[in-house]
Design an enzyme around this catalytic site. Structure first.
Site, mmCIF file in Angstrom:
data_model
loop_
_atom_site.group_PDB
_atom_site.id
_atom_site.type_symbol
_atom_site.label_atom_id
_atom_site.label_comp_id
_atom_site.label_asym_id
_atom_site.label_seq_id
_atom_site.Cartn_x
_atom_site.Cartn_y
_atom_site.Cartn_z
ATOM 1 N N ASN A 169 21.364 8.006 13.345
ATOM 2 C CA ASN A 169 21.987 9.220 13.862
ATOM 3 C C ASN A 169 23.501 9.111 13.947
ATOM 4 O OD1 ASN A 169 19.790 10.860 14.000
ATOM 5 N ND2 ASN A 169 19.255 10.279 16.098
ATOM 6 N N SER A 210 16.308 9.327 21.407
ATOM 7 C CA SER A 210 17.168 9.414 20.219
ATOM 8 C C SER A 210 18.625 9.236 20.590
ATOM 9 C CB SER A 210 17.060 10.789 19.569
ATOM 10 O OG SER A 210 15.760 11.086 19.242
ATOM 11 N N HIS A 226 12.746 3.313 18.544
ATOM 12 C CA HIS A 226 13.063 4.652 18.048
ATOM 13 C C HIS A 226 12.331 4.936 16.747
ATOM 14 C CE1 HIS A 226 16.226 7.721 16.541
ATOM 15 N NE2 HIS A 226 15.327 8.315 17.290
ATOM 16 N N GLU A 256 13.858 1.907 14.716
ATOM 17 C CA GLU A 256 15.048 1.208 15.196
ATOM 18 C C GLU A 256 14.675 0.514 16.502
ATOM 19 O OE1 GLU A 256 18.728 3.962 13.507
ATOM 20 O OE2 GLU A 256 17.839 4.494 15.432
#
Ligand code: NAD
Length: 535
Positions: free
Chosen positions: A195, A124, A145, A157
């Site tokens: 994120n 992450s 991801h 991702e």
């Protein structure tokens, strides 16, 4: 069942924890043979049990047949040695988030797998470029991801490291699609897309709370009603885990060399220190004394009041308020906008001033309103880009002036945000409660601050998306897809910006930047360019 991917036959997943077991399940359901490895036998066993339990629930919910579930389970092969992964075409690593651990694993994989094998990491927060540097063929290393829980979340991702080849990216995209996921390609930068772009959603909510602009409950309520978000920022932090959310913020902040836009908030750190980590606990913040319940009661008599609304300001806000007022049977005494200029009506019982961009014009409008209206008539003025306290210094009768959050298209939501100055009278406050009620809107009184709650959070999200686009992290449409699928936002930030208008977003960011004097709020150069172009 044959796999839908032409190049990949056997997938290996390293780590049988929350993510690893979920990814293995997704791959097996897509028809791939999956080797699942964990260093810990018990974790491997639990991972298999997790998959079994999940498939069982799917059968109970009639999402799949017994046969399909059994076949998928039979395709997952638990293994206790990393060397068993040698025949893999594609490896997905999902061990703990520890660069030293990942380094050892990738070095080993690089020695045992074929030179064509693609090695991916579900990290992450760690750099794919750095992980690739531990291997012999960094061009074959990519980020894949997944989001938690992998069987339910559609987004993947696909993270392109500095040396990742186009072929590796293309094969990973194809693999994600054959797993029935929606891949979005992005550049290897801290936080990737989701994120990173989501940081202001939490960061600004914490800032607003810390500044006493609104309570936890009010912020969540405003964001949900105004922006149509399924969950408010605090509810979402609570779900993710305060500690996890804080760790992600800290990691992005550190990796961006202490960029102020990502600075963590001390409220969050204290919550982690106090062990209030999420769902099981509550934020425990008292409702402010401007609780809407109290205000709603006092607004019961709105039917009795005959309102005639005078609307001045910038389009398209003027048109939006005009059509809503008329749609709700409120007489619009006059509107003034670029297209039609009428004499201001003396018969108005409430005036709206809806200027966000040209503050000199706003001053002139307020002064014209004061000339035409008797001193008791309230003026509800957009305080999206300038505080009510400042506007109060521009007028002769500040007791009749009250602020409001106003951005194009936000009125379509179910909520109006008001902010009073210290000099706003009780009668003026009551008047706008009545107004909101007659428009069929809920409302909240927040403390006076530019951008109030929703415009500040929304424009900060757009600003971050503009920074990410400018830095080539991903294209606008991919950022939107990632934010909708990865965080469940009702719209992507670029879609929002296009509806609201970049020029309004820029005005809010400039106002925040001037007011706080912090680099955190500096508008992204791309936001400025888009606003200049009028896009
Ligand atoms: P987890 O703690 O649930 O699972 C990690 C697993 O790795 C454990 O079963 C552990 O036994 C195993 N492991 C540890 N050392 C190992 C080794 N040397 N070889 C093989 N297995 C080993 O963690 P998780 O939540 O599944 O996270 C795994 C990865 O996925 C992390 O990189 C994390 O950043 C990333 N991620 C997590 C989430 C999430 O919401 N949990 C979401 C997206 C990405």
């Amino acid at each position: 069942m044959s796999t839908a991917n032409s190049m990949v036959k056997t997938i290996s997943v390293i780590g049988a924890g929350t993510m690893g077991s979920g990814i293995a399940e997704v791959a097996a359901l897509a028809g791939f043979e999956v080797i699942m490895y964990d260093v810990n036998d018990e974790a491997l066993h639990k991972g298999m049990e997790r998959i079994r339990g999940d498939l069982k629930r799917s059968i109970e919910k009639q999402k799949m047949t017994d046969d399909d579930a059994s076949a998928a389970l039979a395709r997952v092969h638990p293994r206790a040695s990393l060397d068993d992964l040698a025949p893999s075409d594609f490896v997905i690593e999902a061990v703990l988030e520890d660069i030293e651990l990942k380094k050892k694993i990738f070095q080993h994989l690089s020695n045992i797998t074929s030179s064509n094998a693609i090695l991916s990491s579900n990290t992450s927060s760690l750099s794919i470029t750095s992980i690739a540097s531990f291997t012999k063929k960094p061009e074959n290393v990519v980020g894949m991801h997944f989001f938690n829980p992998p069987p339910l979340m559609r987004l993947v991702e696909v993270v392109r490291g500095r040396q990742t080849s186009d072929e590796t990216v293309a094969a990973t995209v194809e693999l994600a699609r054959s797993m029935k996921k929606e891949p979005v390609v992005c550049k290897d930068t801290p936080g990737f897309i989701v994120n990173r772009v989501a940081r202001p959603f939490y960061g600004e909510a914490l800032r607003l709370l810390g500044e006493g602009v609104a309570s936890v409950e009010e912020i969540d309520r405003i964001v949900k009603l105004s922006g149509d978000f399924k969950m408010g920022p605090f509810e979402l932090m609570d779900l993710i885990g305060i500690d996890v959310n804080y760790a992600v913020t800290k990691s992005v902040y550190e990796q961006f060399f202490h960029e102020p836009r990502f600075r963590p908030h001390s409220i969050q750190r204290q919550m982690v220190e106090a062990g209030t980590l999420g769902r099981k606990t509550t934020f425990n913040v008292e409702r402010s004394e401007t609780s809407c319940r109290r205000i709603l009661r006092s607004a019961q008599n709105f039917e009795m009041m005959q309102k005639k609304i005078l609307i001045v300001g910038e389009s398209p806000l003027v048109q939006e308020y005009e059509s809503l007022c008329e749609g709700k049977g409120l007489a619009v005494a006059a509107t003034v906008n670029q297209k039609k200029t009428k004499t201001l009506s003396k018969s108005a019982t409430l005036a709206l001033e809806l200027t966000n961009i040209n503050l000199e014009e706003k001053k002139r409008n307020l002064s014209r309103l004061e000339k035409v209206l008797s001193p008791k008539i309230p003026i509800l003025s957009s305080s999206t880009t300038v505080t009510v306290a400042e506007q109060a210094t521009w007028v002769k009768h500040p007791e009749r002036l009250i602020g409001m959050g106003a951005l194009p298209t936000l009125l379509a939501g179910g909520m109006m945000e008001f902010a009073a100055s210290r000099r706003t009278s009780v009668e003026t406050k009551h008047s706008v409660e009545v107004f909101a009620k007659s428009l069929g809107k809920e409302f909240a009184f927040v403390h006076d601050s530019p951008g109030l709650v929703m415009p500040r959070i929304l424009c900060s999200l757009v600003n971050e998306a503009c920074f990410a686009m400018m830095e080539g992290v991903a294209e606008g449409k991919d950022i939107d897809t990632a934010m909708r699928l990865g965080t469940n936002y009702p719209n992507g930030p670029v879609e929002w910006a296009e509806r609201i208008g970049y020029v309004h977003v820029l005005a809010v960011m400039n106002a925040l930047h001037d007011y706080f004097g912090e680099d955190r709020y500096r508008p992204a150069p791309m936001l400025q360019t888009k606003a200049l172009r009028g896009s």
